[in-house]
Design a protein around this motif. Sequence first.
Motif, PDB file in Angstrom:
ATOM      1  N   SER A 135       0.791  -1.234   0.000  1.00  0.00           N
ATOM      2  CA  SER A 135       0.000   0.000   0.000  1.00  0.00           C
ATOM      3  C   SER A 135       0.822   1.281   0.000  1.00  0.00           C
ATOM      4  CB  SER A 135      -0.968   0.005   1.192  1.00  0.00           C
ATOM      5  OG  SER A 135      -0.282  -0.190   2.412  1.00  0.00           O
ATOM      6  N   ASP A 136       2.154   1.193  -0.085  1.00  0.00           N
ATOM      7  CA  ASP A 136       2.900   2.448  -0.225  1.00  0.00           C
ATOM      8  C   ASP A 136       4.116   2.359  -1.142  1.00  0.00           C
ATOM      9  OD1 ASP A 136       4.569   1.016   1.483  1.00  0.00           O
ATOM     10  OD2 ASP A 136       4.882   2.673   2.888  1.00  0.00           O
ATOM     11  N   SER A 193       5.395   5.362  -3.425  1.00  0.00           N
ATOM     12  CA  SER A 193       4.800   6.594  -2.907  1.00  0.00           C
ATOM     13  C   SER A 193       5.870   7.552  -2.403  1.00  0.00           C
ATOM     14  CB  SER A 193       3.825   6.283  -1.772  1.00  0.00           C
ATOM     15  OG  SER A 193       4.514   5.817  -0.609  1.00  0.00           O
ATOM     16  N   LYS A 200      -3.181  -0.896  -5.341  1.00  0.00           N
ATOM     17  CA  LYS A 200      -3.273   0.342  -4.573  1.00  0.00           C
ATOM     18  C   LYS A 200      -2.472   1.461  -5.226  1.00  0.00           C
ATOM     19  CE  LYS A 200      -3.833  -2.461  -0.414  1.00  0.00           C
ATOM     20  NZ  LYS A 200      -5.287  -2.346  -0.266  1.00  0.00           N
ATOM     21  N   ASN A 201      -1.208   1.208  -5.525  1.00  0.00           N
ATOM     22  CA  ASN A 201      -0.353   2.244  -6.110  1.00  0.00           C
ATOM     23  C   ASN A 201       0.205   1.898  -7.478  1.00  0.00           C
ATOM     24  OD1 ASN A 201      -0.259   4.541  -4.447  1.00  0.00           O
ATOM     25  ND2 ASN A 201       1.141   3.560  -3.017  1.00  0.00           N
ATOM     26  N   VAL A 231       4.163   7.703 -13.286  1.00  0.00           N
ATOM     27  CA  VAL A 231       4.994   8.081 -12.138  1.00  0.00           C
ATOM     28  C   VAL A 231       6.250   8.807 -12.620  1.00  0.00           C
ATOM     29  CG1 VAL A 231       6.430   7.184 -10.253  1.00  0.00           C
ATOM     30  CG2 VAL A 231       4.121   6.276 -10.603  1.00  0.00           C
ATOM     31  N   ASN A 272       2.064  13.519  -2.388  1.00  0.00           N
ATOM     32  CA  ASN A 272       1.349  12.765  -1.360  1.00  0.00           C
ATOM     33  C   ASN A 272       1.359  13.486  -0.014  1.00  0.00           C
ATOM     34  OD1 ASN A 272       0.553  10.626  -3.005  1.00  0.00           O
ATOM     35  ND2 ASN A 272       2.439   9.484  -2.659  1.00  0.00           N
ATOM     36  N   MET A 325      -0.850   7.509   3.107  1.00  0.00           N
ATOM     37  CA  MET A 325      -1.654   6.723   2.180  1.00  0.00           C
ATOM     38  C   MET A 325      -3.095   6.525   2.670  1.00  0.00           C
ATOM     39  SD  MET A 325       0.369   5.725  -0.430  1.00  0.00           S
ATOM     40  CE  MET A 325       0.653   7.509  -0.403  1.00  0.00           C
ATOM     41  N   TYR A 332      -3.973   7.157  -2.210  1.00  0.00           N
ATOM     42  CA  TYR A 332      -2.818   6.610  -2.914  1.00  0.00           C
ATOM     43  C   TYR A 332      -2.358   7.549  -4.029  1.00  0.00           C
ATOM     44  CZ  TYR A 332      -4.478   2.426  -0.493  1.00  0.00           C
ATOM     45  OH  TYR A 332      -4.902   1.534   0.460  1.00  0.00           O
ATOM     46  N   ASN A 333      -1.277   7.168  -4.684  1.00  0.00           N
ATOM     47  CA  ASN A 333      -0.627   8.037  -5.661  1.00  0.00           C
ATOM     48  C   ASN A 333      -1.588   8.670  -6.661  1.00  0.00           C
ATOM     49  OD1 ASN A 333       1.756   7.274  -4.444  1.00  0.00           O
ATOM     50  ND2 ASN A 333       2.526   6.084  -6.178  1.00  0.00           N
TER      51      ASN A 333
END
Length: 359
Positions: free
Chosen positions: A173-174, A177, A194-195, A252, A265, A295, A336-337
């Motif tokens: 989840s990160d 990020s 998630k990301n 990204v 973030n 996040m 998230y991102n």
Amino acid sequence: MKRAHNFNAGPAALPLEVLEKAQSELTNFNNTGMSVMELSHRSKEYEEVHNETIDLLKELIRIPEEYDVLFLQGGASLQFAMIPMNFLREGQTANYILSGSWSEKALKEAKLLGETKIGGSSKEDNYTYIPNEIDVSDDDAYVHITSNNTIFGTQWQDFHIETKAPLIADMSSDILSRPLPIEKFSLIYAGAQKNLGPSGVTVVIMKKELHEKTPENLPTLLKYSTHADKNSLYHTPPTFAIYMLNLVLKWVKENGGPEGIEQRNKEKAELLYDVIDRSNGFYIGHAEKESRSNMNVTFNLQSETLNQRFLEEAKEKGFVGLNGHRSVGGCRASIYNAVTKESCEALRDFMIDFQNKNQ
């Protein structure tokens, strides 16, 4: 159609630019006359996507040559079992640092396969913080952490673990990020939803030397070396999910890489935490300040009645996914991102307005 303010915890928001790019190529990828979903995973067209995605991950995370990058299936949950199956030998002990529900689930699977211990935990305080007192040994089979805790809204701000044992992290989840001290870890795994992209692919980044620890009698698909030896093409990979991961990684890169994404973030998280901190207790954050996640922003209101009213009115205003996890209740904004600053600003304004009308 107006886009929702998507705060789902996972599967989560994807960048609009990525969705539009996928839409434009959906029926005719690279002039093949086929969707990327229809391509053979042995075809030149797909292998180019596959290898470019690996190269993008290596570039963005600055992955050294002594690491393999793998695309697996089964989500992070299968990794909970694969890790001890591959690396927890008889006579050794695996060390788990508990910081939330997912680290508990990882420990549960490892207990089925060998000896374990808990080297740190914040469970007694309902996981409101990242454990500071850590007991690790160079003799541990490995040390396992969960870098971000979606349910409780806590995150490792730095990785204050010093050990010669392999350090393994669930970063579902990160990941991406923020910049990552990759050399500190022997293995990182992350479900994509998630990301990194849609659900269906799990990224594993691992030191090649770990393959030496894998016992010979494991089923073929449960050996990391099987996938490393075949460039994650031993059997049919989740080709569309990897294609989407490719597009997200390009997004990204275009947005400043992990450094640019981290700044974005932080700004998003500060918008929401500032409302909580200035609310005079109307909003009650779950995580202690020094452990707050960028996040997942978790909070409660002063009563369950207010929680439900907040969630109902938020839904009417076009906010999606703000319910807290069923195990803890309350509210949670997963930022998230790909969640835009504009969505966070809209939620901030709604939170302020809701407080003004209900205090």
